[in-house]
Design an enzyme around this catalytic site. Structure first.
Site, PDB file in Angstrom:
ATOM      1  CG  HIS A   6       0.211  -3.122   2.170  1.00 37.93           C
ATOM      2  ND1 HIS A   6      -1.194  -2.366   1.970  1.00 37.93           N
ATOM      3  CD2 HIS A   6       0.366  -3.920   1.489  1.00 37.93           C
ATOM      4  CE1 HIS A   6      -1.552  -3.268   1.190  1.00 37.93           C
ATOM      5  NE2 HIS A   6      -0.704  -4.255   0.758  1.00 37.93           N
TER       6      HIS A   6
ATOM      7  CE  LYS B 268      -5.235  -6.226  -9.026  1.00 38.03           C
ATOM      8  NZ  LYS B 268      -4.321  -6.381  -7.619  1.00 38.03           N
TER       9      LYS B 268
ATOM     10  NE  ARG C 263      -1.692 -11.055   2.462  1.00 41.37           N
ATOM     11  CZ  ARG C 263      -2.680 -10.985   1.705  1.00 41.37           C
ATOM     12  NH1 ARG C 263      -3.523 -10.299   2.012  1.00 41.37           N
ATOM     13  NH2 ARG C 263      -2.611 -11.534   0.451  1.00 41.37           N
TER      14      ARG C 263
ATOM     15  CB  SER D 112      -5.996  -3.545  -0.630  1.00 39.78           C
ATOM     16  OG  SER D 112      -4.768  -3.252  -0.099  1.00 39.78           O
TER      17      SER D 112
HETATM   18  N1  COA Z   1      -1.036  -6.754   4.469  1.00 43.73           N
HETATM   19  C1  COA Z   1      -2.021  -6.676   3.915  1.00 43.73           C
HETATM   20  N2  COA Z   1      -2.619  -6.866   2.628  1.00 43.73           N
HETATM   21  C2  COA Z   1      -1.639  -7.360   1.748  1.00 43.73           C
HETATM   22  C3  COA Z   1      -0.408  -7.610   2.344  1.00 43.73           C
HETATM   23  C4  COA Z   1      -0.013  -7.290   3.473  1.00 43.73           C
HETATM   24  N3  COA Z   1       1.083  -7.544   4.017  1.00 43.73           N
HETATM   25  N4  COA Z   1       0.471  -8.328   1.189  1.00 43.73           N
HETATM   26  C5  COA Z   1      -0.512  -8.334   0.459  1.00 43.73           C
HETATM   27  N5  COA Z   1      -1.545  -7.591   0.705  1.00 43.73           N
HETATM   28  C6  COA Z   1      -2.996  -7.894  -0.329  1.00 43.73           C
HETATM   29  C7  COA Z   1      -2.887  -6.642  -1.057  1.00 43.73           C
HETATM   30  O1  COA Z   1      -3.671  -5.550  -0.251  1.00 43.73           O
HETATM   31  C8  COA Z   1      -3.916  -6.869  -2.194  1.00 43.73           C
HETATM   32  O2  COA Z   1      -4.995  -7.261  -1.667  1.00 43.73           O
HETATM   33  P1  COA Z   1      -6.587  -7.263  -2.734  1.00 43.73           P
HETATM   34  O3  COA Z   1      -6.154  -8.236  -3.877  1.00 43.73           O
HETATM   35  O4  COA Z   1      -7.654  -7.602  -1.786  1.00 43.73           O
HETATM   36  O5  COA Z   1      -6.590  -5.844  -3.248  1.00 43.73           O
HETATM   37  C9  COA Z   1      -3.250  -8.576  -2.315  1.00 43.73           C
HETATM   38  O6  COA Z   1      -3.159  -8.825  -1.102  1.00 43.73           O
HETATM   39  C10 COA Z   1      -2.412  -8.621  -3.449  1.00 43.73           C
HETATM   40  O7  COA Z   1      -1.271  -8.087  -3.294  1.00 43.73           O
HETATM   41  P2  COA Z   1      -0.422  -7.040  -3.854  1.00 43.73           P
HETATM   42  O8  COA Z   1       0.821  -6.961  -3.038  1.00 43.73           O
HETATM   43  O9  COA Z   1      -1.089  -5.762  -4.327  1.00 43.73           O
HETATM   44  O10 COA Z   1      -0.260  -7.780  -5.272  1.00 43.73           O
HETATM   45  P3  COA Z   1      -0.524  -7.899  -6.454  1.00 43.73           P
HETATM   46  O11 COA Z   1      -0.909  -9.113  -6.687  1.00 43.73           O
HETATM   47  O12 COA Z   1      -1.603  -6.852  -6.704  1.00 43.73           O
HETATM   48  O13 COA Z   1       0.630  -7.462  -7.285  1.00 43.73           O
HETATM   49  C11 COA Z   1       2.926  -7.396  -7.972  1.00 43.73           C
HETATM   50  C12 COA Z   1       1.758  -7.882  -7.378  1.00 43.73           C
HETATM   51  C13 COA Z   1       2.532  -6.007  -8.330  1.00 43.73           C
HETATM   52  C14 COA Z   1       4.213  -7.369  -7.379  1.00 43.73           C
HETATM   53  C15 COA Z   1       2.708  -7.979  -9.329  1.00 43.73           C
HETATM   54  O14 COA Z   1       1.844  -8.331 -10.218  1.00 43.73           O
HETATM   55  C16 COA Z   1       4.172  -7.524 -10.403  1.00 43.73           C
HETATM   56  O15 COA Z   1       5.018  -7.743 -10.030  1.00 43.73           O
HETATM   57  N6  COA Z   1       3.501  -7.026 -11.600  1.00 43.73           N
HETATM   58  C17 COA Z   1       4.441  -6.627 -12.461  1.00 43.73           C
HETATM   59  C18 COA Z   1       4.480  -7.309 -13.507  1.00 43.73           C
HETATM   60  C19 COA Z   1       5.291  -8.540 -13.554  1.00 43.73           C
HETATM   61  O16 COA Z   1       6.669  -8.363 -13.209  1.00 43.73           O
HETATM   62  N7  COA Z   1       4.870  -9.796 -12.986  1.00 43.73           N
HETATM   63  C20 COA Z   1       5.668 -10.911 -12.528  1.00 43.73           C
HETATM   64  C21 COA Z   1       6.674 -11.598 -13.408  1.00 43.73           C
HETATM   65  S1  COA Z   1       5.780 -12.093 -15.092  1.00 43.73           S
END
Ligand code: COA
Length: 160
Positions: A18, A42, A91, A129
């Site tokens: 990140h 979550k 990634r 994560s």
């Molecule tokens: N380096 C390391 N890990 C990374 C990374 C990076 N550059 N990019 C992503 N990850 C990992 C995260 O650590 C996380 O790991 P985990 O699942 O093992 O805990 C995983 O990838 C998911 O990434 P994250 O960026 O946390 O995404 P998410 O899927 O939890 O959430 C949101 C994505 C929050 C952007 C999305 O759900 C959102 O916008 N939510 C609001 C509702 C919405 O508008 N939805 C979309 C339209 S309906």
């Protein structure tokens, strides 16, 4: 032109991956909102406040960054904050399908919101994560994977 981007995620906890993405994003925008998404389905390890404090610490409280959290739709939050760009990391190929769908949905919800995908440093592409949480829970070595302050927070959280 004041280019405002949002980098949304769970950041539970923030990793070196990140941090790498935040650094890359800052080369392209004037202001970056690093936004912790509050996802009621979550069960996070760290509270939103803890994650925001960790993000500020690992990025040295950079004045170009705003540390925020949001409920609901990212598209609405972007509108509220006048942000026109969403930054996400790709990634591996496995990230693509989910990210592509999300970008399309966000465009449907907010026509002028562009998603920009950045490629993380190659040695961090396997990182997530949940892998960090698992390694921390069983006392694994986190050197190079998270900032020392995050490693300390994980050790405290897991009672080590
Ligand atoms: N380096 C390391 N890990 C990374 C990374 C990076 N550059 N990019 C992503 N990850 C990992 C995260 O650590 C996380 O790991 P985990 O699942 O093992 O805990 C995983 O990838 C998911 O990434 P994250 O960026 O946390 O995404 P998410 O899927 O939890 O959430 C949101 C994505 C929050 C952007 C999305 O759900 C959102 O916008 N939510 C609001 C509702 C919405 O508008 N939805 C979309 C339209 S309906």
């Amino acid at each position: 032109m004041n280019r405002i981007a949002i980098y949304p995620g769970s950041f539970d906890p923030p990793t070196r991956g990140h941090e790498d993405l935040i650094r890359r994003a800052l080369t392209m925008v004037d202001r970056l909102i690093v936004a912790v998404a509050i996802n009621p389905s979550k069960e996070p390890l760290f509270t939103v406040e803890q994650r925001l404090a960790m993000l500020a610490e690992v990025t040295d409280h950079d004045p170009r960054i705003e540390y925020a959290s949001f409920h609901g739709l990212l598209a609405d939050f972007a509108r509220e904050r006048d942000a026109t760009i969403v930054v996400r990391g790709l990634r591996a190929v496995s990230d693509f399908e989910y990210e592509f769908q999300m970008a399309m949905m966000n465009r449907k919800l907010h026509g002028s919101l562009e998603t920009v995908f950045l490629v993380p440093a190659v040695d961090l592409t396997y990182l997530s994560s949940s892998l960090v949480r698992t390694a921390a829970r069983f006392g694994g070595n986190l050197d190079g994977l998270v900032h020392p302050s995050v490693a300390a927070a994980l050790a405290t959280r897991y009672g080590r």
